[in-house]
Design an enzyme around this catalytic site. Structure first.
Site, PDB file in Angstrom:
ATOM      1  N   LYS A  35      43.825  46.487  26.137  1.00  0.00           N
ATOM      2  CA  LYS A  35      43.297  45.213  26.650  1.00  0.00           C
ATOM      3  C   LYS A  35      42.209  45.481  27.700  1.00  0.00           C
ATOM      4  O   LYS A  35      42.064  46.614  28.170  1.00  0.00           O
ATOM      5  CB  LYS A  35      44.435  44.389  27.247  1.00  0.00           C
ATOM      6  CG  LYS A  35      45.084  45.052  28.448  1.00  0.00           C
ATOM      7  CD  LYS A  35      46.418  44.396  28.819  1.00  0.00           C
ATOM      8  CE  LYS A  35      47.024  45.094  30.013  1.00  0.00           C
ATOM      9  NZ  LYS A  35      48.436  44.736  30.236  1.00  0.00           N
ATOM     10  N   ARG A 131      57.025  36.188  34.674  1.00  0.00           N
ATOM     11  CA  ARG A 131      55.651  35.840  34.309  1.00  0.00           C
ATOM     12  C   ARG A 131      55.763  35.303  32.888  1.00  0.00           C
ATOM     13  O   ARG A 131      56.153  34.159  32.704  1.00  0.00           O
ATOM     14  CB  ARG A 131      54.740  37.063  34.437  1.00  0.00           C
ATOM     15  CG  ARG A 131      53.270  36.732  34.330  1.00  0.00           C
ATOM     16  CD  ARG A 131      52.383  37.970  34.478  1.00  0.00           C
ATOM     17  NE  ARG A 131      52.701  38.994  33.506  1.00  0.00           N
ATOM     18  CZ  ARG A 131      52.089  40.190  33.430  1.00  0.00           C
ATOM     19  NH1 ARG A 131      51.134  40.494  34.299  1.00  0.00           N
ATOM     20  NH2 ARG A 131      52.426  41.074  32.505  1.00  0.00           N
ATOM     21  N   TYR A 255      24.480  48.482  56.205  1.00  0.00           N
ATOM     22  CA  TYR A 255      24.818  47.096  56.550  1.00  0.00           C
ATOM     23  C   TYR A 255      26.030  47.031  57.457  1.00  0.00           C
ATOM     24  O   TYR A 255      27.015  47.723  57.239  1.00  0.00           O
ATOM     25  CB  TYR A 255      25.148  46.299  55.286  1.00  0.00           C
ATOM     26  CG  TYR A 255      23.971  46.009  54.389  1.00  0.00           C
ATOM     27  CD1 TYR A 255      22.839  45.349  54.863  1.00  0.00           C
ATOM     28  CD2 TYR A 255      24.018  46.369  53.037  1.00  0.00           C
ATOM     29  CE1 TYR A 255      21.778  45.069  54.023  1.00  0.00           C
ATOM     30  CE2 TYR A 255      22.957  46.084  52.190  1.00  0.00           C
ATOM     31  CZ  TYR A 255      21.840  45.437  52.697  1.00  0.00           C
ATOM     32  OH  TYR A 255      20.799  45.157  51.867  1.00  0.00           O
ATOM     33  N   MET A 303      24.871  47.102  47.173  1.00  0.00           N
ATOM     34  CA  MET A 303      24.915  46.669  45.778  1.00  0.00           C
ATOM     35  C   MET A 303      24.624  47.827  44.817  1.00  0.00           C
ATOM     36  O   MET A 303      25.255  47.948  43.774  1.00  0.00           O
ATOM     37  CB  MET A 303      23.915  45.536  45.547  1.00  0.00           C
ATOM     38  CG  MET A 303      24.081  44.862  44.197  1.00  0.00           C
ATOM     39  SD  MET A 303      22.889  43.544  43.935  1.00  0.00           S
ATOM     40  CE  MET A 303      23.483  42.298  45.063  1.00  0.00           C
TER      41      MET A 303
HETATM   42  C1  LIG Z   1      49.205  46.021  30.324  1.00  0.00           C
HETATM   43  C2  LIG Z   1      50.558  46.069  29.735  1.00  0.00           C
HETATM   44  C3  LIG Z   1      51.158  47.304  29.414  1.00  0.00           C
HETATM   45  C4  LIG Z   1      50.566  48.639  29.816  1.00  0.00           C
HETATM   46  O1  LIG Z   1      50.873  48.881  31.164  1.00  0.00           O
HETATM   47  P1  LIG Z   1      50.450  50.236  31.920  1.00  0.00           P
HETATM   48  O2  LIG Z   1      51.050  50.079  33.273  1.00  0.00           O
HETATM   49  O3  LIG Z   1      48.966  50.248  31.957  1.00  0.00           O
HETATM   50  O4  LIG Z   1      51.009  51.351  31.131  1.00  0.00           O
HETATM   51  C5  LIG Z   1      52.367  47.278  28.751  1.00  0.00           C
HETATM   52  N1  LIG Z   1      52.965  46.100  28.441  1.00  0.00           N
HETATM   53  C6  LIG Z   1      52.438  44.906  28.764  1.00  0.00           C
HETATM   54  C7  LIG Z   1      53.146  43.653  28.406  1.00  0.00           C
HETATM   55  C8  LIG Z   1      51.229  44.847  29.433  1.00  0.00           C
HETATM   56  O5  LIG Z   1      50.707  43.661  29.773  1.00  0.00           O
END
Ligand SMILES: *Cc1c(COP(=O)(O)O)cnc(C)c1O
Length: 354
Positions: A35, A131, A255, A303
């Protein structure tokens, strides 16, 4: 012409890290989590590299999965947020995706949907993270309902830890106990572990594991570096020195004048900044490697530039010299700590355009 600030991706390191995942995962099948543009590493190239080496890929949303299918990625794809509406359910069917069902309305939508094609569905249980996920009490009922639907050809169970990166968190054992309780009365395949759980909770390894971070060569733990876990960085963030100068003792740099030299200092200016995804909150003292030697960031991140104290000059630094912001000589997790964030965020931000 190549921009100075750039990302290099080491796919051999990715293959190596996958072998580390495998060494911890017993005989579990592997869902590589790609993802958020594969945590900034480039979703397509990572997918192409991994598709035949893993059992499935996972993305957050249908849009990401769609892109993968358009580019000819044919392996199993799990959609971690599932479908958001009817139209996305149709896409899941059309593209042969495996959506996660985490709310009752998604099960209802499946029940109402007439289709000749069939789906594998992952039923997500909320074992304590609160969640995504259906409640434990609804689990048996929704499992049965899903299994009775002709549109569903297989149901698998999953859950997600809220504190797997903290080996001492009590919640880990509680979540494990709740999920194990469910598995006692179910013969469905199941998945529980992200990277941190794969590495530290062997009891959490079920039929499928879901590594993300560790594939990219980053440790999920604050007390263990990637190298301690034999993980190799996949992303290198690099640039060049574009100016060097001497400043007198007592002069402030950049800055906000947030760093003042204690002595006459040599400073290198490097062409990278928050516009390139380098964190603006990186504090004085954040490690930066120039020509293979580690120096300290001084002054505020701009930047498209940073300033680095190169005063300890056993090794002269010149215009055009190679700089590594993270990768093989500087652990991205260390930069994250100096910036008040986590490596996940730095990788994602840097690799948005990858
Ligand atoms: C992102 C995610 C993972 C992977 O988690 P890592 O900590 O990057 O290994 C696994 N399961 C779910 C449901 C996730 O959202």
């Amino acid at each position: 012409m190549k921009r100075s600030a750039r990302i290099e991706i080491n796919l051999e390191a990715l293959t190596h890290n996958l072998s580390v995942v495998r060494s911890y995962s017993q005989s579990a099948k592997i869902i590589a989590v790609i993802k958020a543009n594969a945590y900034g590493h480039g979703m397509l190239s990572v997918a192409r590299h991994l598709q035949e080496k893993v059992d499935a890929l996972a993305v957050a949303c249908v849009e990401e999965a769609h892109l993968l299918r358009e580019e000819g990625i044919a392996c199993r794809i799990v959609v971690l947020q599932g479908f958001h509406n009817q139209q996305q359910l149709e896409q899941c069917l059309l593209l042969n995706l495996e959506p996660v069902c985490h709310q009752r309305w998604q099960v209802d939508l499946l029940a109402q949907h007439a289709s000749d094609t069939h789906l594998t569905v992952w039923l997500k249980i909320d074992t304590g993270m609160h969640r995504l996920g259906i409640s434990v009490n609804d689990s048996a009922e929704l499992q049965q309902q899903l299994q009775s639907l002709s549109i569903v050809n297989e149901v698998k169970l999953m859950t997600h830890f809220s504190n797997a990166d903290d080996k001492t968190a009590v919640s880990n054992q509680l979540q494990l106990k709740v999920f194990n309780g469910l598995l006692e009365t179910s013969d469905l395949e199941a998945s529980m572990s992200n990277s941190a759980a794969i590495l530290s909770m062997p009891d959490s390894i079920k039929d499928w594991v879901r590594p993300g971070l560790m594939l990219y060569g980053v440790s999920p733990f604050s007390d263990q570096a990637a190298s301690d876990l034999d993980l190799r960085p996949v992303m290198l963030l690099k640039s060049h020195v574009i100016a060097t100068k001497t400043v007198a003792a007592g002069e402030a740099i950049g800055y906000g004048s947030c760093w003042t030299s204690q002595r006459e200092s040599q400073i290198a200016v490097v062409a990278i900044g928050y516009g390139d995804g380098y964190p603006r909150h990186a504090a004085n003292g954040t490690p930066v490697m120039i020509n293979g030697h580690v120096y300290s960031l001084v002054g505020r991140v701009s930047m498209d530039m940073i300033t680095v104290d190169i005063t300890d000059l056993d090794n002269p630094v010149a215009i055009g010299d190679d700089v590594e912001l993270w990768g093989e000589g500087v652990d991205v997790a260390e930069v994250a700590t100096h910036s008040g964030t986590i490596a996940y965020e730095l990788l994602c931000n840097t690799g948005k355009e990858q």
